[in-house]
Scaffold this motif. Sequence first.
Motif, PDB file in Angstrom:
ATOM      1  N   CYS A   4      56.320   6.662 -51.199  1.00 56.26           N
ATOM      2  CA  CYS A   4      56.026   5.340 -51.727  1.00 56.26           C
ATOM      3  C   CYS A   4      54.839   4.954 -50.867  1.00 56.26           C
ATOM      4  O   CYS A   4      54.917   4.901 -49.541  1.00 56.26           O
ATOM      5  CB  CYS A   4      56.930   3.360 -51.666  1.00 56.26           C
ATOM      6  N   CYS A  14      51.059   1.054 -52.595  1.00 58.57           N
ATOM      7  CA  CYS A  14      50.128   0.247 -53.246  1.00 58.57           C
ATOM      8  C   CYS A  14      49.437  -0.693 -54.617  1.00 58.57           C
ATOM      9  O   CYS A  14      48.754  -1.279 -54.590  1.00 58.57           O
ATOM     10  CB  CYS A  14      49.172   1.593 -54.176  1.00 58.57           C
ATOM     11  N   ALA A  47      50.550  -0.341 -57.309  1.00 61.61           N
ATOM     12  CA  ALA A  47      50.257  -0.420 -58.612  1.00 61.61           C
ATOM     13  C   ALA A  47      51.793  -0.364 -60.019  1.00 61.61           C
ATOM     14  O   ALA A  47      50.924  -1.312 -60.737  1.00 61.61           O
ATOM     15  CB  ALA A  47      49.702   0.998 -58.973  1.00 61.61           C
ATOM     16  N   ILE A  89      56.512  -2.390 -50.404  1.00 60.85           N
ATOM     17  CA  ILE A  89      57.689  -2.333 -51.086  1.00 60.85           C
ATOM     18  C   ILE A  89      58.585  -2.850 -51.224  1.00 60.85           C
ATOM     19  O   ILE A  89      59.006  -1.889 -50.822  1.00 60.85           O
ATOM     20  CB  ILE A  89      56.993  -1.522 -52.556  1.00 60.85           C
ATOM     21  N   CYS A 119      53.245   5.220 -60.954  1.00 59.77           N
ATOM     22  CA  CYS A 119      52.965   5.836 -60.088  1.00 59.77           C
ATOM     23  C   CYS A 119      52.571   7.426 -59.899  1.00 59.77           C
ATOM     24  O   CYS A 119      52.648   8.120 -60.451  1.00 59.77           O
ATOM     25  CB  CYS A 119      54.532   6.188 -58.923  1.00 59.77           C
ATOM     26  N   ALA A 158      56.780   8.792 -56.749  1.00 59.88           N
ATOM     27  CA  ALA A 158      58.027   8.043 -55.897  1.00 59.88           C
ATOM     28  C   ALA A 158      58.276   7.256 -56.856  1.00 59.88           C
ATOM     29  O   ALA A 158      59.354   6.680 -56.238  1.00 59.88           O
ATOM     30  CB  ALA A 158      57.388   6.829 -55.044  1.00 59.88           C
ATOM     31  N   ILE A 159      58.267   7.111 -58.073  1.00 58.75           N
ATOM     32  CA  ILE A 159      59.407   6.745 -59.231  1.00 58.75           C
ATOM     33  C   ILE A 159      60.282   7.888 -59.773  1.00 58.75           C
ATOM     34  O   ILE A 159      59.186   8.730 -60.571  1.00 58.75           O
ATOM     35  CB  ILE A 159      59.111   5.820 -59.783  1.00 58.75           C
TER      36      ILE A 159
HETATM   37  S1  SF4 Z   1      56.114   3.187 -56.012  1.00 58.68           S
HETATM   38 FE1  SF4 Z   1      54.639   4.577 -56.445  1.00 58.68          FE
HETATM   39  S2  SF4 Z   1      52.635   2.765 -57.246  1.00 58.68           S
HETATM   40 FE2  SF4 Z   1      54.698   1.701 -56.419  1.00 58.68          FE
HETATM   41  S3  SF4 Z   1      53.970   1.047 -54.542  1.00 58.68           S
HETATM   42 FE3  SF4 Z   1      54.526   2.651 -54.067  1.00 58.68          FE
HETATM   43  S4  SF4 Z   1      53.108   4.502 -54.474  1.00 58.68           S
HETATM   44 FE4  SF4 Z   1      52.090   2.533 -55.341  1.00 58.68          FE
END
Ligand code: SF4
Length: 140
Positions: free
Chosen positions: A85, A88, A90, A109, A126, A130-131
């Motif tokens: 992660c 960002c 998003a 986050i 993402c 990261a997900i």
């Molecule tokens: S999980 Fe992905 S979309 Fe969410 S903050 Fe982290 S990098 Fe960004």
Amino acid sequence: MIKKKYLLVFPPEAVEEPVTYHLIHDYRLVINILKASVTPGKKGRLTIEVRGKEDNLAKAMAYLASMNVAVKPVVEGIRWREDRCVHCTACVPGCPGQCFVVDRKTMRISFIQERCIGCRHCLSVCAYGAIELVEENNAA
Ligand code: SF4
Ligand code: SF4
């Protein structure tokens, strides 16, 4: 109409039986085969998505038990990879469960797994991998 995912583990004697045919024709289930590993004479494994009426599904489960086919529910869940992660943010606005929380001081986050309703929206949001969608079952 319900939709579920299962891992079916076949004993060697049932591997060549037309089990999927019976699930479709006798119990009016819609079967989507997601993964298969079947070798005649050996234990087989089939991951399926099943749609159909609850009572038909219950009857199908009894049929599978009569064939000595082990049925393991497949549970899906979202895994947040903190190591990937980039914070960002998003993923934050589109999550109906408000699972992604921003610390306003650090602008980092965190993920609250318990809030997730499994809508999968975040998977396409993402761009950093990261997900992830993870599947778990109790297969031996
Ligand atoms: S999980 Fe992905 S979309 Fe969410 S903050 Fe982290 S990098 Fe960004
Ligand atoms: S699957 Fe849906 S509810 Fe769960 S974290 Fe992703 S967007 Fe939020």
